[in-house]
Design an enzyme around this catalytic site. Structure first.
Site, short mmCIF file in Angstrom:
data_model
loop_
_atom_site.label_atom_id
_atom_site.label_comp_id
_atom_site.label_asym_id
_atom_site.label_seq_id
_atom_site.Cartn_x
_atom_site.Cartn_y
_atom_site.Cartn_z
CB SER A 132 -15.99 -11.01 6.99
OG SER A 132 -15.84 -11.28 5.62
CE1 TYR A 146 -22.81 -8.49 2.20
CE2 TYR A 146 -22.76 -10.80 1.56
CZ TYR A 146 -22.76 -9.83 2.55
OH TYR A 146 -22.71 -10.20 3.86
CE LYS A 150 -19.84 -8.18 4.24
NZ LYS A 150 -19.57 -7.46 5.50
#
Length: 274
Positions: A132, A146, A150
């Site tokens: 992660s 992004y 995540k």
């Protein structure tokens, strides 16, 4: 018996460092990547099988698992490492690029996990390690897509861990935060900013943010090998621990997220990019 690990995104960075480390520690390694021509010296290492796996191609995922089992007989660990960051002002990012960010970082991980689970259940055991990011715990401007991917990966992994505990399959999250030096996060960010068709009203903020990222990039000390050691530890420690943070936890954005009140945290983060 020798254990076997399948690693996605093994052509560079954390994936490549992990492939080397697991091989040196006596594992059979299925080193997967979109283009096996990028394998380099991995092809020369004993007990390393290089094969194609593209997270946007479910057929390639199934084929990589099948050929790995054919080569080594069994897979014990899946490391979902492959992924990338999409950078730029959200308004200027085309929809197809946003969709691809999730196709790789979220749905690709889900597809690889789904494909391996019948094998793990048949074996009565297995471990999944998802790589992660600190961007799944705090957010930064210019990487909204992004961060979103995540955060999704973190939620998926945590919920999945509860389910798979019932069938003796472990789920781990390895979370680098603060930046990994040789992955060129900041340099890639600056390059992509320059290529985005950003509305002029954002430019002063964008330029200040690029300067902040560049300044932070000069202080990076964590390497892919550092993260690979934690990935290996998570896969082999035999515990049911879920999260493994990699980085300096005495300072920075993760510390702020953990220790400041909500209002103080938001003020602190805004000040970084003001």
């Amino acid at each position: 018996m020798t254990k076997t690990v399948l690693i996605t995104g093994a052509s560079s960075g954390i994936g490549r460092a992990s492939a080397r480390l697991f091989q040196s520690e006596g594992f059979n390694v299925i080193a997967t990547m979109r283009d096996p021509r990028a394998a380099g010296e991995l092809n020369e290492l004993p007990n390393v099988h290089v094969t194609r796996l593209d997270l946007e191609d479910e057929t390639s995922i199934e084929a990589a698992i099948a050929t790995g089992i054919q080569r080594f007989g069994k897979i014990d660990v899946l490391i979902n490492n492959a992924g990338y960051g999409l950078y730029g002002i959200f308004e200027s990012i085309p929809k197809d690029r946003l969709m691809q960010q999730f196709a790789v970082n979220v749905f690709g991980v889900m597809n690889a996990t789904r494909a391996i689970l019948p094998h793990f259940r048949a074996n009565g055991s297995g471990t999944i390690v998802n790589v992660s990011s600190g961007a799944g715990h705090f957010t930064l401007p210019m990487i909204s897509a992004y961060c979103a991917s995540k955060f999704a990966l973190e939620g998926f992994s945590e919920a999945l861990a509860y389910e798979l505990q019932a069938v003796n399959i472990g789920v781990k999250l390895v979370i680098p935060h603060g930046g990994v030096g040789e992955t060129a996060f900041q340099q890639r960010a600056a390059q992509d900013f320059a290529n985005e068709n950003t509305p002029e009203a954002y430019l002063p903020f964008l330029n200040r943010s690029v300067e902040t990222f560049a300044r932070l990039g000069g202080a990076l000390t964590m390497t892919s090998a550092d993260v690979a050691k934690v990935v290996h530890g998570a896969a082999t420690d035999g515990t049911d621990r879920l999260r493994y943070f990699v980085g300096d936890e005495t300072s920075g954005w993760l510390k702020a997220r953990r220790e400041l009140s909500e209002d103080d945290y938001i003020a602190y983060m805004r000040a970084n990019f003001a």
